[in-house]
Design an enzyme around this catalytic site. Structure first.
Site, PDB file in Angstrom:
ATOM      1  N   SER A 101       0.809  -1.215   0.000  1.00 62.22           N
ATOM      2  CA  SER A 101       0.000   0.000   0.000  1.00 62.22           C
ATOM      3  C   SER A 101       0.843   1.266   0.000  1.00 62.22           C
ATOM      4  O   SER A 101       0.475   2.264  -0.620  1.00 62.22           O
ATOM      5  CB  SER A 101      -0.937   0.000   1.212  1.00 62.22           C
ATOM      6  OG  SER A 101      -1.801  -1.112   1.190  1.00 62.22           O
ATOM      7  N   HIS A 156       0.658   4.558   4.405  1.00 63.05           N
ATOM      8  CA  HIS A 156      -0.049   5.215   3.303  1.00 63.05           C
ATOM      9  C   HIS A 156       0.414   6.652   3.131  1.00 63.05           C
ATOM     10  O   HIS A 156       0.712   7.091   2.011  1.00 63.05           O
ATOM     11  CB  HIS A 156      -1.556   5.168   3.554  1.00 63.05           C
ATOM     12  CG  HIS A 156      -2.134   3.797   3.452  1.00 63.05           C
ATOM     13  ND1 HIS A 156      -3.494   3.547   3.521  1.00 63.05           N
ATOM     14  CD2 HIS A 156      -1.548   2.578   3.292  1.00 63.05           C
ATOM     15  CE1 HIS A 156      -3.710   2.252   3.395  1.00 63.05           C
ATOM     16  NE2 HIS A 156      -2.540   1.646   3.267  1.00 63.05           N
TER      17      HIS A 156
END
Length: 298
Positions: free
Chosen positions: A201, A248
């Site tokens: 991610s 993230h």
């Protein structure tokens, strides 16, 4: 696009957009993604990312390989390749291969490759703080849940192909790896050192940031990327989601910064600026990791 009378020099002198290199009387804000010359709607040839001028399309369609210095270039200065998704395919293959290995070997492989700062395990005290820096990278290729890898690989395919075509293979690979390391570094810095994390991610969010920078550079519609990014960030910060928001955010920031340096580097010093941008991003990652390691072990 409106057609404005006058020469290219007239447009530039007036502070407006330049004129098309083939039709100087037509002002335009679009440039060829290969040679960066201004092109009007009549001269635009759709490409995988942006538009190309007729000369670059013609030069790129020859039957034999052109010399390196004469080969068409991407918007970031990379060589235009026959397969603009090759690196993306390789990255997909590595992620899937590691996931299959996890399915076969089980939790032992996850414990050996995932990211955590410092924790007591059956093998003793382990973690990045104990010198296992490889976890910063291996965790970015590690998945357990089918839905987790499915969403990440779909995003990688959707974002990676256009970015690879726009940047070139080596620049795109550097962007991906630095984004993954940036996400891991921020997770290492801010997350509970006992809490493991894994997944691509961070790198994928770096591609989101890079795509936004690229679309702005190409003066294209940025709304689809912003909408999808907003949805993903909402899930990231949703209470109880158990998602590493640090990875993230770290990947997003590093990806946007590296992409900005790549696509906005001046042509006369392009390679030097791009290398310096990547080196600066890597240096920030190293400094963050060293400081956090001193904090956990001091």
């Amino acid at each position: 696009m409106d057609q404005v009378p006058g020469s290219a020099g007239d447009h530039a002198a007036a502070g407006g957009p330049p004129g098309c290199y083939r039709h100087p009387d037509r002002a335009t804000g679009i440039s060829c993604t290969r040679c960066e010359r201004p092109i009007c709607p009549e001269c635009m040839v759709s490409a995988s990312v942006g538009f190309q001028c007729p000369d670059c399309v013609r030069d790129g369609g020859g039957t034999g390989p052109a010399p390196e210095s004469m080969r068409p270039r991407t918007v970031a200065g990379g060589v235009v390749s026959a397969d603009p998704r090759l690196v993306t395919k390789v990255l997909l293959g590595i992620n899937i291969a590691v996931w299959v290995a996890v399915m076969v070997v089980g939790d032992r492989l996850v414990r050996d490759l995932d990211l955590f700062g410092r924790a007591l395990t059956p093998s003793g005290v382990e973690g990045v703080a104990e010198g296992q820096w490889y976890r910063l990278l291996t965790s970015a290729f590690l998945h357990e849940q089918p839905m987790h890898i499915a969403f990440n690989m779909l995003a990688l395919w959707w974002l990676g192909g256009p970015l690879e075509a726009a940047l070139g293979r080596s620049r795109y690979l550097a962007l991906y790896l630095l984004s993954g390391l940036g996400g891991s570094a921020l997770a290492y810095l801010l997350a509970d050192p006992n809490q493991p994390s894994l997944g691509a991610s961070g790198a994928v969010y770096g591609l989101f940031g890079a795509m936004a920078v690229l679309l702005r550079r190409m003066r294209q519609d940025m709304r689809p990327v912003f909408v999808l990014l907003a949805i993903n960030l909402a899930f990231t910060f949703f209470p109880g989601s158990q998602i590493s928001w640090q990875a993230h955010v770290g990947g997003l920031v590093v990806g946007a910064a590296v992409a900005f340096g790549m696509v906005h580097a001046p042509r006369g010093h392009r390679v030097a600026v791009q290398r310096a941008t990547c080196a600066a991003a890597l240096l920030v990652v190293v400094v963050v990791v060293v400081l956090r390691t001193l904090q956990l072990t001091g």
